[in-house]
Scaffold this motif. Structure first.
Motif, PDB file in Angstrom:
ATOM      1  N   TYR A 228       0.814  -1.222   0.000  1.00 41.80           N
ATOM      2  CA  TYR A 228       0.000   0.000   0.000  1.00 41.80           C
ATOM      3  C   TYR A 228       0.843   1.266   0.000  1.00 41.80           C
ATOM      4  CZ  TYR A 228      -3.917  -3.056   0.989  1.00 41.80           C
ATOM      5  OH  TYR A 228      -4.874  -4.011   0.908  1.00 41.80           O
ATOM      6  N   GLN A 229       2.069   1.088   0.530  1.00 37.71           N
ATOM      7  CA  GLN A 229       2.900   2.239   0.777  1.00 37.71           C
ATOM      8  C   GLN A 229       3.474   2.810  -0.512  1.00 37.71           C
ATOM      9  OE1 GLN A 229       6.169   0.903   3.124  1.00 37.71           O
ATOM     10  NE2 GLN A 229       5.946   2.653   4.462  1.00 37.71           N
ATOM     11  N   ASN A 230       3.441   4.107  -0.668  1.00 39.52           N
ATOM     12  CA  ASN A 230       4.231   4.750  -1.707  1.00 39.52           C
ATOM     13  C   ASN A 230       4.536   6.168  -1.252  1.00 39.52           C
ATOM     14  OD1 ASN A 230       2.037   6.485  -2.498  1.00 39.52           O
ATOM     15  ND2 ASN A 230       1.144   4.658  -3.449  1.00 39.52           N
ATOM     16  N   ASP A 231       5.235   6.912  -2.100  1.00 34.58           N
ATOM     17  CA  ASP A 231       5.670   8.242  -1.675  1.00 34.58           C
ATOM     18  C   ASP A 231       4.512   9.148  -1.282  1.00 34.58           C
ATOM     19  OD1 ASP A 231       8.203   7.468  -1.955  1.00 34.58           O
ATOM     20  OD2 ASP A 231       8.532   8.373  -3.936  1.00 34.58           O
ATOM     21  N   ASP A 232       3.379   8.936  -1.965  1.00 37.27           N
ATOM     22  CA  ASP A 232       2.232   9.774  -1.648  1.00 37.27           C
ATOM     23  C   ASP A 232       1.440   9.234  -0.473  1.00 37.27           C
ATOM     24  OD1 ASP A 232       2.878  11.314  -3.829  1.00 37.27           O
ATOM     25  OD2 ASP A 232       1.742  10.015  -5.197  1.00 37.27           O
ATOM     26  N   PHE A 233       1.712   8.013  -0.135  1.00 34.78           N
ATOM     27  CA  PHE A 233       0.942   7.382   0.936  1.00 34.78           C
ATOM     28  C   PHE A 233       1.908   6.683   1.899  1.00 34.78           C
ATOM     29  CE2 PHE A 233      -1.873   3.981   2.664  1.00 34.78           C
ATOM     30  CZ  PHE A 233      -2.880   4.802   3.160  1.00 34.78           C
ATOM     31  N   PRO A 234       2.636   7.470   2.679  1.00 32.64           N
ATOM     32  CA  PRO A 234       3.613   6.843   3.566  1.00 32.64           C
ATOM     33  C   PRO A 234       2.920   6.137   4.735  1.00 32.64           C
ATOM     34  CG  PRO A 234       3.540   9.203   3.976  1.00 32.64           C
ATOM     35  CD  PRO A 234       2.558   8.922   2.865  1.00 32.64           C
ATOM     36  N   ILE A 235       3.467   4.998   5.108  1.00 39.32           N
ATOM     37  CA  ILE A 235       2.971   4.293   6.295  1.00 39.32           C
ATOM     38  C   ILE A 235       4.158   4.137   7.229  1.00 39.32           C
ATOM     39  CG2 ILE A 235       1.892   2.207   7.202  1.00 39.32           C
ATOM     40  CD1 ILE A 235       0.702   1.709   4.446  1.00 39.32           C
ATOM     41  N   TYR A 236       4.011   4.631   8.429  1.00 39.59           N
ATOM     42  CA  TYR A 236       5.087   4.489   9.410  1.00 39.59           C
ATOM     43  C   TYR A 236       4.790   3.286  10.290  1.00 39.59           C
ATOM     44  CZ  TYR A 236       5.844   9.202   7.766  1.00 39.59           C
ATOM     45  OH  TYR A 236       6.053  10.287   6.960  1.00 39.59           O
ATOM     46  N   PHE A 237       5.820   2.485  10.478  1.00 37.76           N
ATOM     47  CA  PHE A 237       5.627   1.221  11.213  1.00 37.76           C
ATOM     48  C   PHE A 237       6.669   1.151  12.321  1.00 37.76           C
ATOM     49  CE2 PHE A 237       6.147  -3.668  10.868  1.00 37.76           C
ATOM     50  CZ  PHE A 237       5.251  -3.854  11.903  1.00 37.76           C
ATOM     51  N   ALA A 238       6.223   1.168  13.552  1.00 42.11           N
ATOM     52  CA  ALA A 238       7.183   1.148  14.662  1.00 42.11           C
ATOM     53  C   ALA A 238       6.609   0.431  15.874  1.00 42.11           C
ATOM     54  CB  ALA A 238       7.595   2.565  15.024  1.00 42.11           C
ATOM     55  N   GLY A 239       7.260   0.631  16.993  1.00 42.13           N
ATOM     56  CA  GLY A 239       6.930  -0.090  18.225  1.00 42.13           C
ATOM     57  C   GLY A 239       8.200  -0.807  18.659  1.00 42.13           C
ATOM     58  N   SER A 240       8.380  -0.971  19.964  1.00 39.27           N
ATOM     59  CA  SER A 240       9.650  -1.520  20.429  1.00 39.27           C
ATOM     60  C   SER A 240       9.918  -2.919  19.872  1.00 39.27           C
ATOM     61  CB  SER A 240       9.695  -1.528  21.957  1.00 39.27           C
ATOM     62  OG  SER A 240       8.563  -2.175  22.482  1.00 39.27           O
ATOM     63  N   ASN A 241       8.851  -3.697  19.644  1.00 35.94           N
ATOM     64  CA  ASN A 241       9.098  -5.044  19.120  1.00 35.94           C
ATOM     65  C   ASN A 241       9.454  -5.035  17.626  1.00 35.94           C
ATOM     66  OD1 ASN A 241       6.510  -4.211  18.746  1.00 35.94           O
ATOM     67  ND2 ASN A 241       5.561  -6.187  19.129  1.00 35.94           N
ATOM     68  N   VAL A 242       9.044  -3.980  16.935  1.00 33.78           N
ATOM     69  CA  VAL A 242       9.442  -3.846  15.529  1.00 33.78           C
ATOM     70  C   VAL A 242      10.933  -3.498  15.476  1.00 33.78           C
ATOM     71  CG1 VAL A 242       9.001  -2.626  13.369  1.00 33.78           C
ATOM     72  CG2 VAL A 242       7.124  -3.072  14.953  1.00 33.78           C
ATOM     73  N   ILE A 243      11.345  -2.677  16.424  1.00 28.16           N
ATOM     74  CA  ILE A 243      12.750  -2.287  16.472  1.00 28.16           C
ATOM     75  C   ILE A 243      13.638  -3.477  16.854  1.00 28.16           C
ATOM     76  CG2 ILE A 243      14.391  -0.851  17.760  1.00 28.16           C
ATOM     77  CD1 ILE A 243      11.921   1.212  17.746  1.00 28.16           C
ATOM     78  N   THR A 244      13.197  -4.253  17.833  1.00 29.11           N
ATOM     79  CA  THR A 244      14.010  -5.422  18.195  1.00 29.11           C
ATOM     80  C   THR A 244      14.107  -6.391  17.024  1.00 29.11           C
ATOM     81  OG1 THR A 244      12.072  -6.369  19.258  1.00 29.11           O
ATOM     82  CG2 THR A 244      13.713  -5.442  20.694  1.00 29.11           C
ATOM     83  N   ASP A 245      13.041  -6.473  16.250  1.00 27.42           N
ATOM     84  CA  ASP A 245      13.087  -7.348  15.079  1.00 27.42           C
ATOM     85  C   ASP A 245      14.123  -6.838  14.080  1.00 27.42           C
ATOM     86  OD1 ASP A 245      11.982  -9.371  13.143  1.00 27.42           O
ATOM     87  OD2 ASP A 245      11.623  -7.514  12.033  1.00 27.42           O
ATOM     88  N   TYR A 246      14.135  -5.527  13.876  1.00 29.24           N
ATOM     89  CA  TYR A 246      15.131  -4.960  12.966  1.00 29.24           C
ATOM     90  C   TYR A 246      16.539  -5.262  13.481  1.00 29.24           C
ATOM     91  CZ  TYR A 246      18.190  -1.914  10.493  1.00 29.24           C
ATOM     92  OH  TYR A 246      19.238  -1.466   9.750  1.00 29.24           O
ATOM     93  N   ILE A 247      16.713  -5.060  14.781  1.00 30.27           N
ATOM     94  CA  ILE A 247      18.031  -5.280  15.382  1.00 30.27           C
ATOM     95  C   ILE A 247      18.467  -6.728  15.184  1.00 30.27           C
ATOM     96  CG2 ILE A 247      19.254  -5.377  17.596  1.00 30.27           C
ATOM     97  CD1 ILE A 247      17.690  -2.877  18.433  1.00 30.27           C
ATOM     98  N   LYS A 248      17.511  -7.624  15.329  1.00 34.93           N
ATOM     99  CA  LYS A 248      17.858  -9.036  15.164  1.00 34.93           C
ATOM    100  C   LYS A 248      18.316  -9.344  13.746  1.00 34.93           C
ATOM    101  CE  LYS A 248      14.662 -12.147  15.250  1.00 34.93           C
ATOM    102  NZ  LYS A 248      13.649 -12.976  15.906  1.00 34.93           N
ATOM    103  N   ARG A 249      17.556  -8.810  12.772  1.00 36.81           N
ATOM    104  CA  ARG A 249      17.958  -9.088  11.394  1.00 36.81           C
ATOM    105  C   ARG A 249      19.312  -8.469  11.093  1.00 36.81           C
ATOM    106  NH1 ARG A 249      14.364  -6.788   7.997  1.00 36.81           N
ATOM    107  NH2 ARG A 249      13.185  -5.836   9.678  1.00 36.81           N
ATOM    108  N   GLY A 250      19.503  -7.257  11.623  1.00 33.02           N
ATOM    109  CA  GLY A 250      20.797  -6.604  11.450  1.00 33.02           C
ATOM    110  C   GLY A 250      21.909  -7.428  12.066  1.00 33.02           C
ATOM    111  N   MET A 251      21.610  -7.972  13.238  1.00 38.02           N
ATOM    112  CA  MET A 251      22.605  -8.749  13.961  1.00 38.02           C
ATOM    113  C   MET A 251      22.967 -10.025  13.213  1.00 38.02           C
ATOM    114  SD  MET A 251      21.987 -10.294  17.739  1.00 38.02           S
ATOM    115  CE  MET A 251      22.537 -11.937  18.150  1.00 38.02           C
ATOM    116  N   GLN A 252      21.951 -10.680  12.631  1.00 34.37           N
ATOM    117  CA  GLN A 252      22.233 -11.907  11.886  1.00 34.37           C
ATOM    118  C   GLN A 252      23.113 -11.622  10.675  1.00 34.37           C
ATOM    119  OE1 GLN A 252      18.115 -12.950  11.615  1.00 34.37           O
ATOM    120  NE2 GLN A 252      18.421 -14.888  12.663  1.00 34.37           N
TER     121      GLN A 252
END
Lengths: 805, 267
Positions: A228-252
């Motif tokens: 759904y997301q595009n430049d005209d329709f940005p969707i922000y996705f966050a929350g501490s568990n979203v961040i930990t997920d990012y950190i995990k993928r980064g870590m792997q």
């Protein structure tokens, strides 16, 4: 002492002879010994959740678990939308579509809340309407306007589902609290239904939704929103568990990258040093096996790889290789000089055995200082890294010589023609020159060192502790941008949870207490410390006010708490019966506990502390004597983590210093051992000072630097002191002893330091800023420590022992 | 939607003796139909004790008196809370319509507010009085909305039952009832559903219903005790026990018993 030393050397010679004579037996024996650990490897798991930083028995974590058992998960996934107009039909249709898809397609989701299904309780003349906000799609502009007016005027939605300016709207995903693993949805025992059905209620030990399951949910959400997301329709996705997920993928990603780069760096350095394929492959085999055994051991003990332990693999590779380098250097020196393989090997083990055992012990000792840490992964690093170091030592003394034995190798006699040799000679001259300079002008060296120490000391005064996982992420990373956007527009993405337990059935039917609860929420919303504030407080009082208003024809003056106990009880009963299960999110079924949810931005834990303290004080003033008060939630975990970082640091530095000093004094001379700590402590002082001056903070990564660097840096000092004592005892000439020491050991010291520094600089390829800093600073510290061994240690020897001649 | 308070508790119906003979050849759909259409009595007064047990084993007890009367194919019902004291006199009046297209009418009275309010509540998936039962549990199903499958026949406590699976045909029905699937165990001798398992639409919860006490009163199979347990996996998270007592059928209740005025007047 000397006779003991001889006995030890002889013991190593015996070991060397045994390995040479029973090479295949040694190889097979060692592999069989490691196999049970290595076979555990597939079981290893990664966990980067916010809770993973704390020990399982940490009171803060236990309180958090109690909270989750009662009220469900407080970590929410938040989607924020910023369309040109929220109350626009086209947008709302799209919002509804996304809402429904998330509900259907995302695993482990318990509830999706958005403007589509938000609870709308309102009153009209003689009527109470309890429905979903968009139960019926608005058909006209006037209907849309009516909904807009209702939403913007209703305090219930403020900063939860809609921003104060009405420009952002959110969709909140709450995942299930417990892991459904092993609980197959479609299988149950029909035959034993009766027993099943009457099974006692009560919480059993259940696993919370795991880090891996969390990631599955995050991935499913990400997949849907990218459609759904595009430049005209940005969707922000966050929350501490979203961040930990990012950190995990980064870590792997990072972990694999670190391992590859470290192996490559080691291979190149080994080849430059020895110019032989076997001298590259065998040491690598030794360190890789010790790494695998260590990780296997972690899996065996059920220890997950957590964020700080991500550095463990490449760290072990770099640290473990030192032993092999020493053995090979000595062996090839003798072997190339014409000694037989057997004699070269045995005498190598005989002479290198004790020093590499000692250097391994100091390294392990430095790491062991992390074991008492209150930060779980650091404590685990303190247990498993020393294990890995000892395994590497063991393999270097057994497997490595056995492998050399069974390999067909030829001696290189063409030393004179080797161009690298001239290079080596130049290096040697440089090293020896440094030592000579230091013994000639010791006070200069000491003066400069002192000056640096003072500048560093001033920097240390500026040092701060911090714990803010969001800052580890690159600034342009979508998760970080989303998180900051949501924090800004909707006043927070993490929560502090307050639970006030009156320990009394229907305790919260009391008007005065509810009023206090309500004022506490307002008090919290008035607190501020820099970027930290509570963007929204929500409690039982808010629910009651909402229903009271609705029961009174939606009149704003009735957005207040009813005073009569009966009315409070009846309104709650009505609410329970109205189809919303929100009550169970804010009180227990007995109405003895009340929760206040406080939304806060994702900031540094240190800046949470003042508001946390102020709130705590106010809470105790309000309810101190009559109720039990608990503060928990992700924000409280951050604060506890920070606290543990600070104590860990003190404890680890203390232990590392103590363990290593004792070891150094045991190795040889008490006085010399104590003095030899000076060139090892100065680099750490400099690094901490540098951090202070550059505004870098001490966090779960940077706190590791001191003890790790100390444990590694003393290795070179051991080599220096070992040789220095030997030469000094000959004619008591400090300058000559230093010169000879550096001539003999300087090059090996330089090479092991290069390997280690390279190993740490590799962390600068990390996708996370904190690992970058850790690698840069540890590498820097170790390099400076070598310089200190070449300059400061000789100067100290000159000043202290120089007069005795 | 046609709601009948006792059917909801029973999911069940007594049938005329002759119908039992046809039982063998019935399809799943016919069995459910017979279950829903059995005689569940009329003009009755009963007391209900609602025992709510939460995940911490904490217990709350509520007592409710119910009056119920059929009006053609529709049903009217008035309920008053007797205890706990704080909510005594709180009343609910419900008109349940047989026509599935027509929403129920419901009024509530809070004595402390001294006002009658009409309640417009949308879906039936919401909890009935804070219990594990929801309004759809207490409502007759619109059978064309479901696919029924006769899974097997088995014996429970020595009585032959049909095990029937019901799956809603549309997401709309799932949303309205709060369930994505159900398995019901219906007694072959009297068409009373004595057990059921429901899969909650969202999340991983399941609800287990079991009739613990079934008695023939005035020729009507009457559920005297029924349990509903909400579980996550194998673990009960909440449980409701309903005990019905003082059941009297055919009490000749007047229409004016089922008015908002009566609601205000109380018991």
């Amino acid at each position: 002492m000397n006779s003991l030393r001889k006995k030890i050397d002889i013991a190593f010679a015996v070991l060397g002879r045994f390995v040479y004579r029973h090479a295949w037996l040694t190889i097979i024996g060692v592999l069989l010994l490691l196999a049970p650990l290595i076979l555990q490897l597939p079981q290893v798991k990664i966990d980067t959740s916010t809770e993973s930083f704390l020990h399982k028995e940490d009171p803060a974590l236990l309180a958090y678990n109690d909270f989750r058992d009662q009220f469900g998960r407080d970590e929410l996934m938040i989607l924020a939308f910023n369309p040109p107009e929220v109350f626009d039909l086209q947008f709302l249709i799209k919002l509804k579509e996304i809402h429904e898809r998330l509900e259907m397609e995302v695993p482990y989701v318990e509830e999706v809340t958005s403007l589509i299904n938000a609870r709308a309780t309102r009153g009209a003349e003689g009527e109470l309407i309890v429905e979903e906000l968009m139960e019926n799609r608005p058909r006209s502009e006037s209907e849309l306007q009516a909904i807009k007016d209702f939403v913007l005027s209703n305090p219930t939605y403020k900063n939860l589902l809609i921003s104060e300016d009405g420009k952002f709207t959110t969709m909140i995903l709450k995942t299930v609290n417990y892991s459904p693993a092993n609980e197959n949805e479609d299988e149950f025992d029909f035959e034993n239904f009766a027993e099943d059905s009457s099974a006692a209620t009560g919480p059993a030990k259940r696993e919370f939704l795991s880090d891996a399951e969390n990631s599955e949910a995050v991935a499913a959400v990400t997949k849907i929103i990218t459609e759904y997301q595009n430049d005209d329709f940005p969707i922000y996705f966050a929350g501490s568990n979203v961040i930990t997920d990012y950190i995990k993928r980064g870590m792997q990603r990072d972990m694999l990258r670190f391992i590859r780069l470290t192996v490559l760096a080691i291979a190149i350095l080994l080849f430059i040093l020895f110019r032989r394929l076997s001298a590259v492959i065998w040491p690598l085999l030794v360190v890789i096996l010790s790494l695998l055994a260590t990780i296997g051991f972690m899996a065996l003990t059920g220890t997950t790889l957590k964020l700080p332990t991500a550095v463990l693999p490449s760290f072990l590779l770099a640290v473990g290789i030192g032993d092999s380098v020493h053995i090979l250097a000595l062996f090839f020196k003798r072997f190339n000089a014409g000694e037989s393989k057997e004699s070269a090997l045995i005498s190598t083990i005989k002479h290198a055995g004790l020093p590499i055992v000692l250097t391994s012990l100091t390294t392990a000792g430095g790491l062991l200082s992390f074991a008492p840490s209150g930060i779980a992964p650091i404590s685990e690093l303190g247990l498993f890294a020393p294990f890995g170091v000892i395994i590497a030592l063991f393999l270097s003394l057994t497997l490595l010589p056995a492998l050399i034995t069974v390999t067909r190798i030829r001696a290189h006699f063409d030393k004179g023609k080797n161009p690298t040799l001239r290079h080596h000679i130049f290096l040697d001259e440089l090293i020896v020159g440094a030592g000579d300079l230091a013994t000639r002008k010791p006070w200069w060296v000491l003066g400069v060192s002192m000056l640096l120490a003072i500048i560093a000391g001033l920097g240390i005064l500026r040092l701060n502790f911090a714990h803010k996982p969001l800052e580890w992420l690159p600034e342009d990373e979508p998760v970080r941008i989303s998180s900051e956007k949501i924090d800004h527009a909707l006043k927070g993405s993490v929560s502090l949870e307050v639970v006030i337990d009156k320990k009394q059935e229907n305790g919260w039917y009391d008007y005065e207490d509810l009023q206090k609860l309500d004022s506490l929420g307002l008090f919290a919303e008035s607190l501020k410390n820099g970027k930290v504030y509570f963007g929204r407080a929500f409690s039982l009082a808010d629910i009651l006010k909402e229903i009271h208003k609705a029961l009174n024809e939606n009149s704003d003056e009735f957005y207040a708490l009813p005073e009569s106990r009966e009315l409070i009880a009846q309104e709650f009963l009505l609410f329970e019966n109205s189809g919303s299960d929100d009550l169970e999110d804010f009180t227990d079924s007995q109405f003895s506990k009340a929760r206040i949810m406080l939304k806060a931005p994702f900031e540094d834990a240190r800046s949470y502390q003042p508001v946390f303290k102020a709130l705590k004080q106010e809470l105790h003033q309000a309810f101190g004597t009559e109720a039990e008060i608990k503060l928990t939630g992700i924000m409280a975990l951050f604060i506890t983590t920070l606290h543990q970082v600070m104590t860990s640091m003190a404890v680890s530095y203390g232990y590392a210093f103590l363990i290593i000093t004792i070891l150094m004094m045991m190795i040889g001379h008490v006085r010399m051992g104590a003095i030899s700590m000076i060139p090892n402590l100065l680099p750490i002082l400099l690094t901490l000072g540098l951090m202070g001056w550059f505004g870098l903070t001490l966090d779960v990564f940077t706190l590791l630097i001191g003890s790790i660097a100390l444990g590694l840096a003393v290795d070179d000092t051991i080599h220096f002191m070992h040789n220095f004592r030997h030469f000094y005892s000959i004619d008591n000439d400090v300058a000559r002893a230093v010169h000879q020491t550096l001539e003999i050991a300087g090059r090996a010291m330089l090479f092991t330091t290069i390997v280690l520094t390279a190993g740490f600089f590799i962390f600068m390829f990390a996708s996370m800023g904190n690992i970058f800093n850790f690698g840069l600073l540890t590498g820097f510290t170790i390099s400076v420590a070598l310089l200190a061994d070449f300059l400061l240690a000789p100067a100290l020897m000159q000043v202290i022992y120089g007069d005795k001649k | 939607m046609k709601t009948n308070f006792r059917i909801l508790l029973l999911f069940a119906a007594a049938i005329f003796a002759g119908n039992q003979l046809q039982a063998q050849a019935l399809t799943a759909r016919e069995i459910v139909e017979k279950m829903q259409n059995r005689d569940d009595g009329d003009n009755e007064i009963s007391d209900m004790e609602m025992i709510l047990i939460d995940k911490n084993k904490k217990i709350r007890v509520r007592k409710i008196r119910t009056f119920s009367k059929d009006k053609g194919r529709d049903n009217r019902r008035i309920m008053f809370f007797l205890t706990p004291a704080d909510v005594r006199g709180t009343g609910f009046l419900t008109y349940d319509y047989d026509d599935y297209g027509k929403n129920d009418d419901q009024w509530l009275y809070l004595p402390a507010l001294n006002k009658v309010k009409r309640i417009s509540a949308g879906d039936k998936s919401s909890s009935f009085m804070g219990s594990d039962f929801n309004y759809s549990d207490m409502t007759k199903k619109n059978l064309p909305d479901y696919d029924f499958t006769l899974m097997k026949e088995l014996e429970i406590n020595g009585v032959k039952v049909w095990q029937i699976q019901s799956v809603p045909k549309s997401r709309k029905v799932i949303k309205e009832t709060g369930y994505k699937k159900g398995v019901i165990f219906i007694r072959q001798d009297n068409f009373v559903a004595i057990r059921a398992i429901y899969w909650v639409a969202r999340g991983t919860r399941r609800k287990y219903m079991e009739v613990k006490d079934l008695q023939l009163i005035d020729g009507i199979w009457t559920v005297k005790e029924i349990h509903m347990t909400t579980k996550e996996g194998k673990r009960a998270v909440h449980k409701t026990i309903l005990k019905i007592s003082n059941i009297r059928y055919n009490q000749n209740l007047q229409d004016n018993m089922f008015t908002t005025r009566q609601l205000e007047k109380g018991l």
